[in-house]
Design an enzyme around this catalytic site. Structure first.
Site, PDB file in Angstrom:
ATOM      1  N   ARG A  88       0.896  -1.245  -0.023  1.00  0.00           N
ATOM      2  CA  ARG A  88      -0.087   0.012   0.049  1.00  0.00           C
ATOM      3  C   ARG A  88       0.763   1.392   0.012  1.00  0.00           C
ATOM      4  O   ARG A  88       0.366   2.402   0.068  1.00  0.00           O
ATOM      5  CB  ARG A  88      -0.864   0.019   1.124  1.00  0.00           C
ATOM      6  CG  ARG A  88      -2.258  -0.083   1.071  1.00  0.00           C
ATOM      7  CD  ARG A  88      -3.035  -0.009   2.603  1.00  0.00           C
ATOM      8  NE  ARG A  88      -4.295   0.192   2.211  1.00  0.00           N
ATOM      9  CZ  ARG A  88      -5.284  -0.859   2.393  1.00  0.00           C
ATOM     10  NH1 ARG A  88      -5.211  -2.071   2.428  1.00  0.00           N
ATOM     11  NH2 ARG A  88      -6.692  -0.604   2.404  1.00  0.00           N
ATOM     12  N   ARG A 127     -21.435  -1.836   2.097  1.00  0.00           N
ATOM     13  CA  ARG A 127     -20.595  -3.108   2.472  1.00  0.00           C
ATOM     14  C   ARG A 127     -20.979  -3.613   3.730  1.00  0.00           C
ATOM     15  O   ARG A 127     -21.453  -2.742   4.722  1.00  0.00           O
ATOM     16  CB  ARG A 127     -19.091  -2.686   2.402  1.00  0.00           C
ATOM     17  CG  ARG A 127     -18.233  -3.806   2.945  1.00  0.00           C
ATOM     18  CD  ARG A 127     -16.677  -3.902   2.313  1.00  0.00           C
ATOM     19  NE  ARG A 127     -16.155  -2.748   3.130  1.00  0.00           N
ATOM     20  CZ  ARG A 127     -14.705  -2.465   2.532  1.00  0.00           C
ATOM     21  NH1 ARG A 127     -14.241  -3.450   1.592  1.00  0.00           N
ATOM     22  NH2 ARG A 127     -14.192  -1.560   3.030  1.00  0.00           N
TER      23      ARG A 127
HETATM   24  P1  ADP Z   1     -10.016  -2.166   1.827  1.00  0.00           P
HETATM   25  O1  ADP Z   1     -10.409  -3.485   1.703  1.00  0.00           O
HETATM   26  O2  ADP Z   1     -11.441  -1.380   2.151  1.00  0.00           O
HETATM   27  O3  ADP Z   1      -9.379  -1.506   1.301  1.00  0.00           O
HETATM   28  P2  ADP Z   1      -8.511  -3.175   3.920  1.00  0.00           P
HETATM   29  O4  ADP Z   1      -9.094  -4.274   4.925  1.00  0.00           O
HETATM   30  O5  ADP Z   1      -7.468  -3.571   3.268  1.00  0.00           O
HETATM   31  O6  ADP Z   1      -9.578  -2.005   3.453  1.00  0.00           O
HETATM   32  O7  ADP Z   1      -7.711  -2.319   5.209  1.00  0.00           O
HETATM   33  C1  ADP Z   1      -8.131  -1.809   6.000  1.00  0.00           C
HETATM   34  C2  ADP Z   1      -7.343  -0.948   6.928  1.00  0.00           C
HETATM   35  O8  ADP Z   1      -6.225  -1.846   7.343  1.00  0.00           O
HETATM   36  C3  ADP Z   1      -6.581   0.010   6.072  1.00  0.00           C
HETATM   37  O9  ADP Z   1      -7.419   1.428   5.957  1.00  0.00           O
HETATM   38  C4  ADP Z   1      -5.192   0.421   7.081  1.00  0.00           C
HETATM   39  O10 ADP Z   1      -5.553   1.090   8.129  1.00  0.00           O
HETATM   40  C5  ADP Z   1      -4.982  -1.146   7.365  1.00  0.00           C
HETATM   41  N1  ADP Z   1      -4.110  -1.758   6.485  1.00  0.00           N
HETATM   42  C6  ADP Z   1      -4.314  -2.765   5.543  1.00  0.00           C
HETATM   43  N2  ADP Z   1      -3.490  -3.333   4.887  1.00  0.00           N
HETATM   44  C7  ADP Z   1      -2.363  -2.262   5.045  1.00  0.00           C
HETATM   45  C8  ADP Z   1      -0.981  -2.093   4.566  1.00  0.00           C
HETATM   46  N3  ADP Z   1      -0.433  -2.930   3.645  1.00  0.00           N
HETATM   47  N4  ADP Z   1      -0.342  -0.876   5.029  1.00  0.00           N
HETATM   48  C9  ADP Z   1      -0.730  -0.233   6.107  1.00  0.00           C
HETATM   49  N5  ADP Z   1      -2.019  -0.437   6.626  1.00  0.00           N
HETATM   50  C10 ADP Z   1      -2.838  -1.331   6.107  1.00  0.00           C
HETATM   51  P1  ADP Z   2     -12.114  -3.807  -1.268  1.00  0.00           P
HETATM   52  O1  ADP Z   2     -11.197  -4.999  -0.772  1.00  0.00           O
HETATM   53  O2  ADP Z   2     -11.440  -3.282  -2.355  1.00  0.00           O
HETATM   54  O3  ADP Z   2     -12.168  -2.730  -0.083  1.00  0.00           O
HETATM   55  P2  ADP Z   2     -14.676  -5.094  -1.750  1.00  0.00           P
HETATM   56  O4  ADP Z   2     -14.239  -6.413  -2.325  1.00  0.00           O
HETATM   57  O5  ADP Z   2     -14.768  -5.313   0.004  1.00  0.00           O
HETATM   58  O6  ADP Z   2     -13.532  -3.910  -1.901  1.00  0.00           O
HETATM   59  O7  ADP Z   2     -15.868  -4.459  -1.991  1.00  0.00           O
HETATM   60  C1  ADP Z   2     -16.389  -3.214  -1.569  1.00  0.00           C
HETATM   61  C2  ADP Z   2     -17.938  -3.163  -1.500  1.00  0.00           C
HETATM   62  O8  ADP Z   2     -18.569  -3.252  -2.979  1.00  0.00           O
HETATM   63  C3  ADP Z   2     -18.669  -4.764  -0.751  1.00  0.00           C
HETATM   64  O9  ADP Z   2     -19.899  -4.190  -0.405  1.00  0.00           O
HETATM   65  C4  ADP Z   2     -18.653  -5.373  -2.070  1.00  0.00           C
HETATM   66  O10 ADP Z   2     -19.677  -6.506  -2.015  1.00  0.00           O
HETATM   67  C5  ADP Z   2     -19.037  -4.636  -3.221  1.00  0.00           C
HETATM   68  N1  ADP Z   2     -18.513  -4.773  -4.584  1.00  0.00           N
HETATM   69  C6  ADP Z   2     -17.354  -5.545  -4.960  1.00  0.00           C
HETATM   70  N2  ADP Z   2     -17.383  -5.338  -6.308  1.00  0.00           N
HETATM   71  C7  ADP Z   2     -18.200  -4.890  -6.818  1.00  0.00           C
HETATM   72  C8  ADP Z   2     -18.727  -4.832  -8.232  1.00  0.00           C
HETATM   73  N3  ADP Z   2     -18.234  -5.056  -9.206  1.00  0.00           N
HETATM   74  N4  ADP Z   2     -20.029  -4.161  -8.310  1.00  0.00           N
HETATM   75  C9  ADP Z   2     -20.767  -3.466  -7.138  1.00  0.00           C
HETATM   76  N5  ADP Z   2     -20.296  -3.936  -6.086  1.00  0.00           N
HETATM   77  C10 ADP Z   2     -19.211  -4.497  -5.652  1.00  0.00           C
END
Ligand code: ADP
Ligand code: ADP
Ligand code: ZN
Length: 213
Positions: A88, A127
């Protein structure tokens, strides 16, 4: 197969990574899921990470790198993995490149799931995540069969604390500042591919499997 998923928070990285994992038999490694599991279990790492996560900030590289290197050492990573939410930062990407290179290895592909900021707010608001297994749903776009409960394990679905609108805005700012530069980094490495993440879940997955074929 060693793949990195890139994209804004809520772009669908996790959703696609789970599908890739199921189809190609490589583990799905989500640093966010690992941090959340640590928070749930009340570990010291979890306590440290929570302070940053609740504010929408990144957990410091030191902590994150220690955690992921530990994960890579596990047996199931032998045939590769799909990384979701790591790297990230440029520092994390460089550390990953170096650790692979030291073993004569390299990533195969970095897949950018491209979704504009306008769509992200809507995605995050709907979500829901399973408190038990981390399964992810969307109340409109990807609803569970029984409202409020996980299809995979029957666990209860909840709203992530960091998915509240104010925190999502902060996470988007952090994404543009610290994570988006990875798109240029992996373009430079010659392994970046982009898919249109605004399409529905199955269409995005079809585009990804085409890239991996
Ligand atoms: P999303 O799927 O919505 O992008 P994540 O579940 O990947 O969110 O991450 C949630 C939170 O966990 C981030 O906002 C950050 O605070 C922390 N995090 C996850 N992966 C990393 C990383 N590679 N480096 C730093 N912080 C991280
Ligand atoms: P990330 O890991 O990048 O944070 P998620 O896979 O958790 O994202 O997806 C974020 C939200 O959007 C979830 O509620 C998921 O079910 C929904 N979502 C994921 N892919 C799509 C898509 N192609 N179109 C609409 N909604 C989606
Ligand atoms: Zn579940």
């Amino acid at each position: 197969m060693k793949i990195v998923m890139l994209g804004a928070p809520g772009a669908g990285k996790g959703t696609q990574a789970k599908m890739i994992s199921a189809k190609y038999g490589v583990p799905h490694i989500s640093t966010g899921d690992i941090f959340r599991a640590n928070i749930k279990n009340g570990t010291e790492l979890g306590e440290k990470a929570k302070k940053y996560m609740d504010q929408g900030l990144l957990v410091p590289d030191e902590l994150t790198l220690a955690l992921i290197m530990d994960r890579f050492a596990q047996d199931d990573c032998k045939n590769g993995y799909v990384l979701d939410g790591f790297p990230r930062t440029i520092a994390q990407a460089e550390a990953l490149t170096k650790s692979l290179k030291d073993n004569g290895d390299a990533l195969d592909m970095a897949i950018d799931v491209d979704v504009p900021d306008e769509n992200i707010i809507e995605r995050m608001g709907g979500r829901r995540a399973c408190v038990n297994c981390g399964g992810t749903y969307h109340i409109l776009f990807n609803p569970p069969h029984r409202a409020g409960f996980c299809d995979l394990c029957g666990g209860e679905l909840s709203i992530r604390k960091d998915d509240l609108p104010e925190t999502v805005k902060k996470r988007l700012t952090v994404y543009h500042e610290q994570t988006q530069p990875l798109i240029d980094y992996y373009t430079g490495e010659g392994i970046l591919r982009t898919v249109d993440g605004t399409k529905d879940v199955n269409e995005v997955f079809a585009a990804i499997t085409e890239l991996l074929a």
